[in-house]
Design a protein around this motif. Structure first.
Motif, PDB file in Angstrom:
ATOM      1  N   ARG A 156      23.495 -34.740  -1.609  1.00 14.57           N
ATOM      2  CA  ARG A 156      24.474 -33.865  -2.258  1.00 14.57           C
ATOM      3  C   ARG A 156      25.213 -33.023  -1.221  1.00 14.57           C
ATOM      4  NH1 ARG A 156      25.001 -32.231  -7.460  1.00 14.57           N
ATOM      5  NH2 ARG A 156      26.273 -30.368  -7.797  1.00 14.57           N
ATOM      6  N   ALA A 157      24.490 -32.490  -0.270  1.00 10.90           N
ATOM      7  CA  ALA A 157      25.113 -31.662   0.762  1.00 10.90           C
ATOM      8  C   ALA A 157      26.124 -32.476   1.570  1.00 10.90           C
ATOM      9  CB  ALA A 157      24.040 -31.067   1.669  1.00 10.90           C
ATOM     10  N   GLU A 158      25.777 -33.690   1.908  1.00 10.66           N
ATOM     11  CA  GLU A 158      26.708 -34.545   2.652  1.00 10.66           C
ATOM     12  C   GLU A 158      27.960 -34.831   1.826  1.00 10.66           C
ATOM     13  OE1 GLU A 158      26.762 -35.529   5.711  1.00 10.66           O
ATOM     14  OE2 GLU A 158      24.801 -34.701   6.268  1.00 10.66           O
ATOM     15  N   ARG A 159      27.769 -35.093   0.544  1.00  5.69           N
ATOM     16  CA  ARG A 159      28.883 -35.387  -0.354  1.00  5.69           C
ATOM     17  C   ARG A 159      29.856 -34.230  -0.420  1.00  5.69           C
ATOM     18  NH1 ARG A 159      25.421 -37.084  -4.193  1.00  5.69           N
ATOM     19  NH2 ARG A 159      25.783 -35.313  -5.566  1.00  5.69           N
ATOM     20  N   LEU A 160      29.317 -33.019  -0.382  1.00  9.87           N
ATOM     21  CA  LEU A 160      30.133 -31.808  -0.525  1.00  9.87           C
ATOM     22  C   LEU A 160      30.622 -31.268   0.813  1.00  9.87           C
ATOM     23  CD1 LEU A 160      28.059 -29.956  -3.296  1.00  9.87           C
ATOM     24  CD2 LEU A 160      30.196 -31.238  -3.578  1.00  9.87           C
ATOM     25  N   GLY A 161      30.347 -31.974   1.888  1.00  9.27           N
ATOM     26  CA  GLY A 161      30.766 -31.503   3.199  1.00  9.27           C
ATOM     27  C   GLY A 161      29.949 -30.334   3.719  1.00  9.27           C
ATOM     28  N   LEU A 162      28.709 -30.207   3.243  1.00 16.37           N
ATOM     29  CA  LEU A 162      27.849 -29.078   3.614  1.00 16.37           C
ATOM     30  C   LEU A 162      26.641 -29.534   4.435  1.00 16.37           C
ATOM     31  CD1 LEU A 162      27.839 -27.302   0.137  1.00 16.37           C
ATOM     32  CD2 LEU A 162      29.062 -26.517   2.176  1.00 16.37           C
ATOM     33  N   GLY A 163      26.677 -30.790   4.879  1.00 15.98           N
ATOM     34  CA  GLY A 163      25.518 -31.345   5.554  1.00 15.98           C
ATOM     35  C   GLY A 163      25.139 -30.632   6.838  1.00 15.98           C
ATOM     36  N   ASP A 164      26.099 -29.928   7.454  1.00 18.04           N
ATOM     37  CA  ASP A 164      25.791 -29.220   8.698  1.00 18.04           C
ATOM     38  C   ASP A 164      25.133 -27.871   8.448  1.00 18.04           C
ATOM     39  OD1 ASP A 164      28.134 -28.260   7.528  1.00 18.04           O
ATOM     40  OD2 ASP A 164      28.966 -27.577   9.443  1.00 18.04           O
ATOM     41  N   ARG A 165      25.144 -27.392   7.189  1.00 23.27           N
ATOM     42  CA  ARG A 165      24.571 -26.067   6.915  1.00 23.27           C
ATOM     43  C   ARG A 165      23.449 -26.071   5.881  1.00 23.27           C
ATOM     44  NH1 ARG A 165      27.094 -22.184   4.725  1.00 23.27           N
ATOM     45  NH2 ARG A 165      28.904 -23.275   3.847  1.00 23.27           N
ATOM     46  N   VAL A 166      23.278 -27.166   5.152  1.00 25.60           N
ATOM     47  CA  VAL A 166      22.176 -27.261   4.193  1.00 25.60           C
ATOM     48  C   VAL A 166      21.141 -28.217   4.765  1.00 25.60           C
ATOM     49  CG1 VAL A 166      21.465 -27.981   1.872  1.00 25.60           C
ATOM     50  CG2 VAL A 166      23.644 -26.785   2.193  1.00 25.60           C
ATOM     51  N   ARG A 167      19.957 -27.702   4.997  1.00 24.10           N
ATOM     52  CA  ARG A 167      18.898 -28.583   5.465  1.00 24.10           C
ATOM     53  C   ARG A 167      17.703 -28.467   4.531  1.00 24.10           C
ATOM     54  NH1 ARG A 167      14.671 -27.001   8.616  1.00 24.10           N
ATOM     55  NH2 ARG A 167      14.542 -24.839   9.297  1.00 24.10           N
ATOM     56  N   THR A 168      16.791 -29.397   4.663  1.00 26.96           N
ATOM     57  CA  THR A 168      15.662 -29.450   3.740  1.00 26.96           C
ATOM     58  C   THR A 168      14.357 -29.236   4.490  1.00 26.96           C
ATOM     59  OG1 THR A 168      15.489 -31.848   3.966  1.00 26.96           O
ATOM     60  CG2 THR A 168      16.873 -31.014   2.179  1.00 26.96           C
ATOM     61  N   LEU A 169      13.380 -28.725   3.742  1.00 31.06           N
ATOM     62  CA  LEU A 169      12.056 -28.479   4.317  1.00 31.06           C
ATOM     63  C   LEU A 169      11.011 -28.817   3.268  1.00 31.06           C
ATOM     64  CD1 LEU A 169      10.272 -27.346   6.621  1.00 31.06           C
ATOM     65  CD2 LEU A 169      10.520 -25.083   5.553  1.00 31.06           C
ATOM     66  N   HIS A 170      10.149 -29.769   3.586  1.00 34.75           N
ATOM     67  CA  HIS A 170       9.051 -30.119   2.690  1.00 34.75           C
ATOM     68  C   HIS A 170       7.919 -29.128   2.914  1.00 34.75           C
ATOM     69  CE1 HIS A 170       5.429 -32.283   1.330  1.00 34.75           C
ATOM     70  NE2 HIS A 170       6.237 -32.762   0.406  1.00 34.75           N
ATOM     71  N   ALA A 171       7.587 -28.377   1.878  1.00 35.31           N
ATOM     72  CA  ALA A 171       6.518 -27.384   1.991  1.00 35.31           C
ATOM     73  C   ALA A 171       5.921 -27.117   0.624  1.00 35.31           C
ATOM     74  CB  ALA A 171       7.047 -26.077   2.587  1.00 35.31           C
ATOM     75  N   GLU A 172       4.609 -26.932   0.597  1.00 35.03           N
ATOM     76  CA  GLU A 172       3.915 -26.529  -0.620  1.00 35.03           C
ATOM     77  C   GLU A 172       3.685 -25.023  -0.566  1.00 35.03           C
ATOM     78  OE1 GLU A 172       3.259 -28.340  -3.174  1.00 35.03           O
ATOM     79  OE2 GLU A 172       3.728 -30.327  -2.365  1.00 35.03           O
ATOM     80  N   ILE A 173       4.189 -24.354  -1.590  1.00 31.32           N
ATOM     81  CA  ILE A 173       4.054 -22.905  -1.662  1.00 31.32           C
ATOM     82  C   ILE A 173       2.939 -22.595  -2.660  1.00 31.32           C
ATOM     83  CG2 ILE A 173       5.306 -20.749  -2.118  1.00 31.32           C
ATOM     84  CD1 ILE A 173       6.451 -22.433   0.168  1.00 31.32           C
ATOM     85  N   PRO A 174       2.024 -21.667  -2.337  1.00 31.15           N
ATOM     86  CA  PRO A 174       2.055 -20.714  -1.231  1.00 31.15           C
ATOM     87  C   PRO A 174       1.364 -21.175   0.053  1.00 31.15           C
ATOM     88  CG  PRO A 174       0.290 -20.135  -2.731  1.00 31.15           C
ATOM     89  CD  PRO A 174       0.964 -21.347  -3.317  1.00 31.15           C
ATOM     90  N   ASP A 175       0.748 -22.344   0.051  1.00 31.29           N
ATOM     91  CA  ASP A 175      -0.109 -22.716   1.187  1.00 31.29           C
ATOM     92  C   ASP A 175       0.645 -22.802   2.505  1.00 31.29           C
ATOM     93  OD1 ASP A 175      -2.121 -22.836  -0.662  1.00 31.29           O
ATOM     94  OD2 ASP A 175      -2.083 -25.018  -0.865  1.00 31.29           O
ATOM     95  N   GLU A 176       1.920 -23.184   2.444  1.00 26.88           N
ATOM     96  CA  GLU A 176       2.654 -23.416   3.684  1.00 26.88           C
ATOM     97  C   GLU A 176       3.808 -22.429   3.875  1.00 26.88           C
ATOM     98  OE1 GLU A 176       2.208 -28.015   4.746  1.00 26.88           O
ATOM     99  OE2 GLU A 176       3.300 -27.731   2.855  1.00 26.88           O
TER     100      GLU A 176
END
Length: 309
Positions: free
Chosen positions: A110-130
């Protein structure tokens, strides 16, 4: 934890409704068909986008608003809100945090589609453990995610520890259950949605009680902010008011919601109410949701803000 944009005890796409069982922090999501679920979550968040956009503008316009350079979207789901936050805070890196890889992939696309790929990044994390993986932030957006944490105060304290000086947390909790039909729909006992609300409230309490380390808290969010060392900055509610006749997208959403509740609460509702739901969900019934001219969508989401001094 996965929350997925659209949540609250009443309309939370992260727990068992279409995602009520699918996106709560400690539910097993391995059997979820994310090819089916992800578009549904995305559509629901897009439908609610006006509320989120208005909330983001409110935060950005506050006299105490920090310069936002890094945003954490906790329980980001398919990334609709993460991208909205990137648009609202054009200087910021936005980190979409979720525990479901398929949804993070959707966010990146979605971020790439909207031209936001340089500012939206993802992080796989389980909250609250991580929590320690998240890094610091000027704005933490926690959309109907905290109520999936057993010890809400401890998790809120963890969020507070991630805020940079002057940073803000936006906590989306509460609001009003949606209304989608008249009180009297012409068949069955009037007040169906009120009875569904009561069953949902019981489900929500059971969900809370079953969470690891569950602790009961008075849901006074300003008091909880103060208890973890943050300064409350105000509370506002944002309305989604889609009158009849609904668009196809909104009508599909309403039908999916009623189908979810029919499936979720089949052992908690009376036979009469189940029969009414079956009629409403029958695509060939002229009094069903697909054909009724009086279906609407009205709901409110509440945002509570606090700031680190």
């Amino acid at each position: 934890m996965t929350k997925h944009a659209d949540h609250g005890p009443h309309h939370d796409t992260a727990h068992g409704r279409h995602d009520r069982a699918a996106h709560s922090p400690h539910h097993d999501t391995t059997d979820i068909d994310w090819d089916v679920m992800s578009p549904l979550l995305e559509r629901n968040a897009e439908l609610s986008s006006p509320q989120y956009q208005e909330a983001a503008r409110w935060i950005a316009g506050l006299p105490t608003a920090p310069r936002v350079r890094r945003v954490l979207d906790i329980g980001s789901g398919p990334g609709v809100i993460a991208c909205l936050l990137a648009e609202a805070f054009p200087e910021a890196e936005v980190v979409a945090v979720d525990g479901t890889p398929a949804l993070l992939e959707r966010t990146r696309a979605r971020a790439e589609r909207l031209g936001l790929g340089d500012r939206v990044r993802t992080l796989h994390a389980e909250i609250p453990d991580e929590l320690a993986k998240l890094g610091d932030a000027d704005l933490i957006w926690a959309g109907n995610a905290l109520h999936h944490m057993g010890d809400q105060r401890a998790v809120l304290a963890g969020f507070a520890g991630l805020l940079r000086p002057g940073g803000t947390i936006a906590l989306l909790e509460g609001g009003l259950p949606p209304r989608q039909l008249p009180r009297d729909i012409g068949f069955g006992r009037p007040g169906l949605e009120a009875r569904l609300d009561a069953v949902t409230a019981d489900w929500f309490e059971e969900m809370r009680a079953s969470l690891p380390d569950a602790k009961r808290e008075i849901e006074d969010w300003s008091a909880l902010f103060t208890a973890v060392g943050l300064a409350p900055q105000g509370t506002r509610s944002f309305l989604l008011d889609l009158p009849a006749p609904l668009s196809d997208q909104a009508r599909d959403h309403v039908i999916a919601e009623f189908a979810r509740r029919r499936d979720m609460f089949d052992d908690a509702l009376t036979a009469d109410d189940l029969a009414v739901l079956d009629r409403l969900l029958d695509p060939d019934d002229p009094a069903g949701l697909r054909h009724r001219p009086d279906v609407f969508l009205l709901t409110a989401r509440t945002v509570h803000l606090a700031r680190r001094a």
